[in-house]
Design a protein around this motif. Structure first.
Motif, PDB file in Angstrom:
ATOM      1  N   ARG A  43       1.107  -1.086   0.088  1.00  0.00           N
ATOM      2  CA  ARG A  43       0.081   0.012  -0.071  1.00  0.00           C
ATOM      3  C   ARG A  43       0.927   1.416  -0.361  1.00  0.00           C
ATOM      4  NH1 ARG A  43      -5.019   1.654   1.210  1.00  0.00           N
ATOM      5  NH2 ARG A  43      -6.040  -0.844   1.868  1.00  0.00           N
ATOM      6  N   GLU A  44       1.889   1.167   1.301  1.00  0.00           N
ATOM      7  CA  GLU A  44       2.862   2.510   0.559  1.00  0.00           C
ATOM      8  C   GLU A  44       3.395   2.814  -0.356  1.00  0.00           C
ATOM      9  OE1 GLU A  44       5.562   1.260   3.871  1.00  0.00           O
ATOM     10  OE2 GLU A  44       4.756   1.884   5.713  1.00  0.00           O
ATOM     11  N   LEU A  45       3.813   2.029  -1.385  1.00  0.00           N
ATOM     12  CA  LEU A  45       4.265   1.898  -2.756  1.00  0.00           C
ATOM     13  C   LEU A  45       3.368   2.364  -3.295  1.00  0.00           C
ATOM     14  CD1 LEU A  45       6.944   1.093  -4.394  1.00  0.00           C
ATOM     15  CD2 LEU A  45       6.338  -1.367  -5.025  1.00  0.00           C
ATOM     16  N   GLY A  46       1.934   2.097  -3.070  1.00  0.00           N
ATOM     17  CA  GLY A  46       1.156   2.054  -4.035  1.00  0.00           C
ATOM     18  C   GLY A  46       0.352   2.923  -4.353  1.00  0.00           C
ATOM     19  N   ARG A  47       0.830   4.442  -3.593  1.00  0.00           N
ATOM     20  CA  ARG A  47       0.805   5.628  -2.775  1.00  0.00           C
ATOM     21  C   ARG A  47       1.881   6.356  -3.515  1.00  0.00           C
ATOM     22  NH1 ARG A  47      -1.170   4.288   2.751  1.00  0.00           N
ATOM     23  NH2 ARG A  47       0.468   4.609   3.623  1.00  0.00           N
ATOM     24  N   GLY A  48       3.024   5.345  -3.087  1.00  0.00           N
ATOM     25  CA  GLY A  48       4.231   5.985  -3.915  1.00  0.00           C
ATOM     26  C   GLY A  48       4.023   6.469  -5.081  1.00  0.00           C
ATOM     27  N   LEU A  49       3.833   5.758  -6.115  1.00  0.00           N
ATOM     28  CA  LEU A  49       3.853   5.028  -7.457  1.00  0.00           C
ATOM     29  C   LEU A  49       2.518   6.563  -7.440  1.00  0.00           C
ATOM     30  CD1 LEU A  49       3.994   1.958  -8.311  1.00  0.00           C
ATOM     31  CD2 LEU A  49       6.041   3.568  -8.949  1.00  0.00           C
ATOM     32  N   PHE A  50       1.751   6.601  -7.244  1.00  0.00           N
ATOM     33  CA  PHE A  50       0.483   7.568  -7.636  1.00  0.00           C
ATOM     34  C   PHE A  50       0.732   9.243  -7.285  1.00  0.00           C
ATOM     35  CE2 PHE A  50      -3.185  10.541  -6.449  1.00  0.00           C
ATOM     36  CZ  PHE A  50      -4.149   9.821  -7.169  1.00  0.00           C
ATOM     37  N   ARG A  51       1.315   9.636  -6.523  1.00  0.00           N
ATOM     38  CA  ARG A  51       1.722  10.237  -6.529  1.00  0.00           C
ATOM     39  C   ARG A  51       2.640  10.898  -7.526  1.00  0.00           C
ATOM     40  NH1 ARG A  51       1.873   9.397  -0.511  1.00  0.00           N
ATOM     41  NH2 ARG A  51       0.930  11.015   0.950  1.00  0.00           N
ATOM     42  N   LEU A  52       3.901   9.819  -7.916  1.00  0.00           N
ATOM     43  CA  LEU A  52       4.366   9.858  -8.462  1.00  0.00           C
ATOM     44  C   LEU A  52       4.102  10.419 -10.196  1.00  0.00           C
ATOM     45  CD1 LEU A  52       7.971   9.762 -10.175  1.00  0.00           C
ATOM     46  CD2 LEU A  52       7.099   7.648 -10.913  1.00  0.00           C
ATOM     47  N   VAL A  53       3.060   9.576 -10.356  1.00  0.00           N
ATOM     48  CA  VAL A  53       2.366   9.437 -11.968  1.00  0.00           C
ATOM     49  C   VAL A  53       1.411  10.976 -11.943  1.00  0.00           C
ATOM     50  CG1 VAL A  53       2.527   7.141 -12.467  1.00  0.00           C
ATOM     51  CG2 VAL A  53       0.744   7.875 -11.222  1.00  0.00           C
ATOM     52  N   ARG A  54       1.009  11.227 -10.384  1.00  0.00           N
ATOM     53  CA  ARG A  54       0.218  12.428 -10.123  1.00  0.00           C
ATOM     54  C   ARG A  54       0.726  13.497 -10.630  1.00  0.00           C
ATOM     55  NH1 ARG A  54      -2.400   9.755 -13.582  1.00  0.00           N
ATOM     56  NH2 ARG A  54      -4.752   9.100 -12.753  1.00  0.00           N
ATOM     57  N   GLY A  55       2.050  13.421 -10.450  1.00  0.00           N
ATOM     58  CA  GLY A  55       2.527  14.552  -9.516  1.00  0.00           C
ATOM     59  C   GLY A  55       2.469  15.625  -8.350  1.00  0.00           C
ATOM     60  N   PHE A  63      -3.682   6.079  -3.889  1.00  0.00           N
ATOM     61  CA  PHE A  63      -3.489   4.713  -4.337  1.00  0.00           C
ATOM     62  C   PHE A  63      -3.338   3.912  -5.536  1.00  0.00           C
ATOM     63  CE2 PHE A  63      -6.258   2.320  -1.304  1.00  0.00           C
ATOM     64  CZ  PHE A  63      -5.798   1.369  -2.263  1.00  0.00           C
ATOM     65  N   LEU A  64      -2.012   3.281  -6.406  1.00  0.00           N
ATOM     66  CA  LEU A  64      -2.255   2.199  -7.112  1.00  0.00           C
ATOM     67  C   LEU A  64      -2.285   1.063  -6.224  1.00  0.00           C
ATOM     68  CD1 LEU A  64      -0.434   3.617  -9.633  1.00  0.00           C
ATOM     69  CD2 LEU A  64      -2.579   4.227  -9.095  1.00  0.00           C
ATOM     70  N   ARG A  65      -2.610  -0.423  -7.228  1.00  0.00           N
ATOM     71  CA  ARG A  65      -3.064  -1.630  -6.648  1.00  0.00           C
ATOM     72  C   ARG A  65      -2.541  -2.204  -8.061  1.00  0.00           C
ATOM     73  NH1 ARG A  65      -4.830  -2.987  -2.303  1.00  0.00           N
ATOM     74  NH2 ARG A  65      -7.158  -2.406  -1.471  1.00  0.00           N
ATOM     75  N   PHE A  66      -1.626  -3.773  -7.254  1.00  0.00           N
ATOM     76  CA  PHE A  66      -0.485  -4.204  -8.349  1.00  0.00           C
ATOM     77  C   PHE A  66      -1.967  -4.967  -8.853  1.00  0.00           C
ATOM     78  CE2 PHE A  66       1.939  -1.970  -4.556  1.00  0.00           C
ATOM     79  CZ  PHE A  66       3.514  -1.595  -5.902  1.00  0.00           C
TER      80      PHE A  66
END
Length: 308
Positions: free
Chosen positions: A64-76, A300-303
């Motif tokens: 879940r933490e990684l999913g949040r980090g990836l969401f922030r990354l792709v949404r700036g 967040f993003l899910r895998f």
């Protein structure tokens, strides 16, 4: 463009932002990511970009933490550590946008990574043949400062030397006067300040967006040059090129991920709508988490894969 106002708007209306993108295409994204490695290699070859393989951890909390980090990354969106809105915020947002434009991100489970690449390092840079070029063994943490910069350094080099070399090689292959034409176009966009949040509705902006899409359709490998130009902007305020990136890139998620959907069953009782399930009937509203800047909240993003 006032980015402070933009982020305050996110917090003031947490259940509205991005709703249209959540309603349409969630299942299609999951289906398109069923073979993220092959799709990723194909995209890398088409766009002339390197790939970044991120291996999802087994622990659900860390996923879940990684999913949040990836969401922030792709949404700036800013890191939870970034408390000020100013030049640092604009630079961090610009870096995140440019990274997503200059790299194909592929998310895999550990066994999938070992099957494709013979190893499962948490982060691996690959070329379009699937060869591992560089790797790091420390797992990515979504709340670490400068996540986009750390990934940028791994993929493109601390001084962007890998990206600059790739773009220079690609520019030499452009047909006719396209190199000079594109350089003039990108330089113009990078120097223009976006006058207001209403720019996407102006006729001039629509024409610029049409031209940008035209260049990328004619030569998809211009993606790297677009991203490098964005990284080289030093302006503190948002430029027209920044605004164009939002329009051109807003729906692209890392391969092997999808945006989870939640429905309010009443009295804030949220239930996740699994991929492939029918859309809720009636007046049910679909959500995707709260756009909080805290280290524990947020969308967040899910895998796509399952931890084993």
């Amino acid at each position: 463009m006032d980015r402070r106002g933009f982020v305050r708007g996110l917090i003031a209306a947490p259940m509205v932002f991005g709703l249209g993108r959540l309603r349409a295409g969630s299942e299609k994204r999951v289906q398109a990511a069923e073979d993220p490695v092959q799709n990723g290699l194909k995209r890398m070859k088409e766009l002339g970009l390197p790939g970044l393989v991120i291996v999802a951890p087994k622990d659900e909390t860390r996923r879940r933490e990684l999913g949040r980090g990836l969401f922030r990354l792709v949404r700036g969106l800013p890191s939870p550590h970034d408390r000020e809105f100013g030049p640092e915020f604009q630079a961090a947002e610009r870096r995140a946008q440019a990274f997503c434009w200059t790299c194909v991100i592929i998310c895999l489970e550990q066994d999938e990574a070992r099957g494709h690449f013979g190893e499962s390092s948490p982060r691996m840079v690959i070329d379009e043949t699937g060869k591992v070029l560089r790797r790091v063994d420390d797992p990515p943490a979504s709340v670490e400062p400068n996540l986009a910069k750390r990934l940028m350094d791994l993929v493109h080099g601390a001084k962007l030397e890998h990206l600059k070399r790739r773009v220079a090689q690609q520019r030499r292959t452009l047909p006719g006067d396209m190199d000079l034409e594109c350089k003039s176009f990108l330089d113009d966009l990078a120097e223009r300040e976006a006058p207001s949040s209403s720019i996407p509705r102006t006729a001039e902006y629509k024409e610029l967006l049409k031209r940008a899409r035209g260049y990328l359709a004619r030569e998809p490998k211009l993606s790297g040059w677009f991203g490098l130009t964005l990284l080289e902007i030093s302006a503190e305020e948002q430029t027209v090129l920044d605004a164009l990136f939002w329009s051109l890139h807003k729906d692209r998620l890392p391969l092997g991920t999808y945006m989870p959907r939640f429905v309010d069953r009443g009295c804030m009782d949220f239930a996740e709508v699994k991929p492939g399930e029918p859309e809720p009937q009636g007046n049910s509203m679909i959500y995707c988490g709260m756009p909080s800047l805290s280290s524990t909240g947020g969308r967040f993003l899910r895998f796509v894969g399952k931890a084993r």
